[in-house]
Motif scaffolding. Sequence first.
Motif, short mmCIF file in Angstrom:
data_model
loop_
_atom_site.label_atom_id
_atom_site.label_comp_id
_atom_site.label_asym_id
_atom_site.label_seq_id
_atom_site.Cartn_x
_atom_site.Cartn_y
_atom_site.Cartn_z
N ASN A 1 0.86 -1.20 0.00
CA ASN A 1 0.00 0.00 0.00
C ASN A 1 0.89 1.24 0.00
O ASN A 1 1.22 1.78 1.05
N LEU A 2 1.29 1.69 -1.19
CA LEU A 2 2.22 2.80 -1.32
C LEU A 2 1.53 4.15 -1.23
O LEU A 2 2.06 5.09 -0.64
N GLY B 1 10.79 10.27 5.58
CA GLY B 1 9.60 9.44 5.47
C GLY B 1 9.12 9.33 4.04
O GLY B 1 7.96 9.59 3.72
N SER B 2 10.02 8.91 3.15
CA SER B 2 9.77 9.00 1.70
C SER B 2 8.59 8.18 1.22
O SER B 2 7.96 8.54 0.23
N GLY B 3 8.29 7.06 1.87
CA GLY B 3 7.15 6.25 1.44
C GLY B 3 7.28 5.78 0.01
O GLY B 3 8.17 5.02 -0.34
N SER C 1 11.79 3.94 6.77
CA SER C 1 12.06 2.84 7.70
C SER C 1 11.47 1.51 7.24
O SER C 1 11.91 0.45 7.68
N ASP C 2 10.47 1.54 6.34
CA ASP C 2 9.80 0.32 5.88
C ASP C 2 10.64 -0.32 4.76
O ASP C 2 10.78 0.26 3.68
N VAL D 1 19.00 5.57 -0.94
CA VAL D 1 17.88 5.15 -0.08
C VAL D 1 18.44 4.71 1.26
O VAL D 1 19.31 3.84 1.33
N HIS D 2 17.94 5.31 2.33
CA HIS D 2 18.37 4.97 3.70
C HIS D 2 17.23 4.20 4.36
O HIS D 2 16.20 4.79 4.71
N ASN D 3 17.40 2.90 4.54
CA ASN D 3 16.37 2.08 5.17
C ASN D 3 16.56 2.13 6.69
O ASN D 3 17.01 1.18 7.33
#
Length: 204
Positions: free
Chosen positions: A38-39, A74-76, A97-98, A118-120
Amino acid sequence: MSLFDAAAFQAETGVSRETLDRLAAYEATLRKWQPKINLVGPSTLPDAWRRHFLDSAQLFPLLPEGARVLVDLGSGAGFPGLVLAILGVPEVHLVESDSRKCAFLREAARVAGAPVTVHNKRIEAVPPIAADVVTARALAPLNDLLNWAHPFLQDRGAALFPKGQNVADELTDTTKYWKMRIERFDSRTDPTGTILRVSGIARV
């Protein structure tokens, strides 16, 4: 409301055909992944070019002059950070974080030819990056955003935060804790929306 498609986006923003093709590759990837993750809100997907792509692209003219390094919190699904990278910001860091959303961000960046990092990680766990601009969309109240953005911003840096109709209440609450210069711009995609450009950020 009339259909707002890729051609309408190009007419509104004046992007090149090459840039539009890269954004279209991103949009196609979003549609492919949306059923699995669910983007974005499902009801917004039919109007993605307006609700997500134009909503992100409208920040580009508001970037501080000469901005090179952008951190998107919080790029989502990559809004606005990945769009701004495709439009030409040289160095973009997407913080999310996801891990599933990070997998999507890496694939969308690959198909769009956008060199992002991208920073996870959770925002608090990312080592400070000297940013010219920090962005965040639909993430948190303004006071929380400033707490997260402050470590990344250089002295002359600025934050760009799209906000909804409760922006006045958020500003009132935030001035108890922060000194800042606020500029307000009307949203081109939401009649009740405002974009805040925040600079000179310092704790009270």
